[in-house]
Scaffold this active site. Structure first.
Site, PDB file in Angstrom:
ATOM      1  N   GLY A 273      19.558  -4.659  36.428  1.00  0.00           N
ATOM      2  CA  GLY A 273      21.049  -4.829  36.144  1.00  0.00           C
ATOM      3  C   GLY A 273      21.860  -3.717  36.449  1.00  0.00           C
ATOM      4  O   GLY A 273      22.827  -3.937  37.256  1.00  0.00           O
ATOM      5  N   HIS A 274      21.483  -2.749  36.243  1.00  0.00           N
ATOM      6  CA  HIS A 274      22.377  -1.430  36.655  1.00  0.00           C
ATOM      7  C   HIS A 274      22.308  -1.404  38.304  1.00  0.00           C
ATOM      8  O   HIS A 274      23.205  -1.060  38.689  1.00  0.00           O
ATOM      9  CB  HIS A 274      21.769   0.066  36.261  1.00  0.00           C
TER      10      HIS A 274
ATOM     11  N   ASP B   5      27.326  -6.607  28.084  1.00  0.00           N
ATOM     12  CA  ASP B   5      28.051  -6.094  27.139  1.00  0.00           C
ATOM     13  C   ASP B   5      29.423  -6.519  27.446  1.00  0.00           C
ATOM     14  O   ASP B   5      30.448  -5.962  27.774  1.00  0.00           O
ATOM     15  CB  ASP B   5      28.037  -4.546  27.238  1.00  0.00           C
TER      16      ASP B   5
ATOM     17  N   VAL C 198      21.713  -9.513  34.897  1.00  0.00           N
ATOM     18  CA  VAL C 198      20.510  -9.813  35.727  1.00  0.00           C
ATOM     19  C   VAL C 198      19.530 -10.183  34.541  1.00  0.00           C
ATOM     20  O   VAL C 198      19.452  -9.492  33.437  1.00  0.00           O
ATOM     21  CB  VAL C 198      20.397  -8.350  36.273  1.00  0.00           C
TER      22      VAL C 198
ATOM     23  N   LEU D 246      18.153  -8.368  31.023  1.00  0.00           N
ATOM     24  CA  LEU D 246      17.587  -7.017  31.023  1.00  0.00           C
ATOM     25  C   LEU D 246      18.431  -6.062  30.190  1.00  0.00           C
ATOM     26  O   LEU D 246      19.607  -6.161  30.298  1.00  0.00           O
ATOM     27  CB  LEU D 246      17.860  -6.688  32.725  1.00  0.00           C
ATOM     28  N   SER D 247      17.723  -5.024  29.506  1.00  0.00           N
ATOM     29  CA  SER D 247      18.303  -3.989  28.842  1.00  0.00           C
ATOM     30  C   SER D 247      17.318  -2.959  28.629  1.00  0.00           C
ATOM     31  O   SER D 247      16.232  -2.989  28.763  1.00  0.00           O
ATOM     32  CB  SER D 247      18.592  -4.682  27.413  1.00  0.00           C
TER      33      SER D 247
HETATM   34  O1  PAF Z   1      27.325   0.245  28.871  1.00  0.00           O
HETATM   35  C1  PAF Z   1      27.106   1.231  28.628  1.00  0.00           C
HETATM   36  O2  PAF Z   1      25.805   1.715  29.078  1.00  0.00           O
HETATM   37  C2  PAF Z   1      28.033   2.345  27.960  1.00  0.00           C
HETATM   38  O3  PAF Z   1      28.519   1.995  27.066  1.00  0.00           O
HETATM   39  C3  PAF Z   1      28.964   3.169  28.993  1.00  0.00           C
HETATM   40  C4  PAF Z   1      29.963   2.016  29.750  1.00  0.00           C
HETATM   41  C5  PAF Z   1      27.822   3.914  30.231  1.00  0.00           C
HETATM   42  C6  PAF Z   1      29.625   4.172  28.335  1.00  0.00           C
HETATM   43  O4  PAF Z   1      28.680   5.209  27.626  1.00  0.00           O
END
Ligand code: PAF
Length: 301
Positions: free
Chosen positions: A38-39, A161, A187, A195-196
């Site tokens: 996802g990231h 989120d 994702v 995914l988390s």
């Molecule tokens: O979504 C996240 O992982 C966090 O809330 C963020 C946006 C990086 C802020 O710490």
């Protein structure tokens, strides 16, 4: 593409100043590390759409209202940096440089715990807001700090989120920074689980039933064609809460839904009728406990 890890805010500011001087467009991907696909999808989009990219990896203590959650939050920085390097090795991106910003808590908050508090009105009065007091203000504090340091043209956030995106949109309206907010789709694993970073805390048994959350939401989207909002809501909550009765689980495993709300996709205000949703439609947001882990997911109607 050039990738560099930096830990000092001053070093980031100097690199950003130089990039700005050259007229480069900067993409920012704020993360708390423990990176997954996802990231990586956010990072990939950022390196495609910008000349210079900052990825922050910082477990922000002030957004955790639960000490145990903060302590248990996975920290996998070496692996994270490897994953980013592997992605960049694919090549062919617009960006020529990526900075992985990995500050310590003292570096991020040199004057101790920040005093500033942000309010987001009705956007934070629903769902995560009342259940995680101080969470969104803590997110806003760190995101604003990252905006100040990285001065991005665009900032990338995942739609898992979902409420956080509405909060950042409101933050940008309040502080009037000309930053383009880029929401990116969830994702999912092949079996549908969103995914988390928290998924790695699930036992194998819990992981094997966790996709039921997504499949229940997908069924809810089909039901929305012919059922009222309240009936869909009730069905989702009942289906998950009674799953273990219908399908007995080892070790007393069960889904414990915390909330499921159907809200306007932009204002995040609960709707009672499908017609109430504005031009972006309606979205269903859920938080469910499974195996001591709090999972969240969304479905678009
Ligand atoms: O979504 C996240 O992982 C966090 O809330 C963020 C946006 C990086 C802020 O710490």
């Amino acid at each position: 593409m050039n990738m560099k890890q930096i830990q000092k805010a001053a070093e980031l500011q100097a690199a950003v100043k130089e990039a700005k001087g050259k007229g480069l467009e900067i993409g920012l991907v704020p993360t708390m590390g423990a990176l997954h696909e996802g990231h990586l999808s956010l990072i990939e989009r950022a390196v495609k759409e910008n000349d210079f990219v900052v990825v922050s990896l910082f477990v922000n203590p002030i957004q955790f209202n639960n000490k145990e959650d903060l302590e248990k939050y996975p920290r996998t920085i070496d692996n994270d940096l490897r994953l980013i390097a592997d992605l960049l090795a694919k090549g062919g991106f617009r960006a020529s440089e990526l900075l992985a910003f990995t500050p310590t808590v003292d570096e991020m908050y040199p004057d101790g715990e920040p005093k500033e508090v942000y309010h987001f009105g009705s956007v934070e009065e629903v769902m995560e807001g009342p259940r995680r007091p101080g969470h969104f203000s803590g997110v806003a504090v760190v995101v604003r700090r990252l905006f100040d340091l990285a001065q991005p043209t665009r900032a990338y956030f995942g739609e898992k989120d979902y409420q956080q995106i509405a909060v950042i949109r409101s933050l940008l309206e309040q502080i009037k920074y000309p930053i383009e907010l880029v929401p990116c789709p969830i994702v999912r694993a092949d079996d549908g689980l969103a995914l988390s970073s928290r998924n790695m805390r699930l036992s194998p048994e819990a992981r094997s039933i966790a996709p039921i959350i997504n499949s229940t939401l997908e069924q809810a989207a089909e039901m929305a064609e012919f059922e009222e909002v309240d009936d869909v809501k009730e069905w989702v909550l009942d289906t998950l809460a009674s799953f273990h009765e219908v399908n007995p689980q080892p070790n007393g495993l069960r889904f414990e839904p915390e909330y499921f709300e159907i809200v306007d996709a932009l204002t995040l205000q609960p709707i009672a009728d499908w017609e109430e949703a504005g031009e972006l439609g309606a979205v269903g947001c859920i938080a469910v406990w499974l195996d001591g882990v709090r999972l969240i997911d969304i479905v678009k109607f």
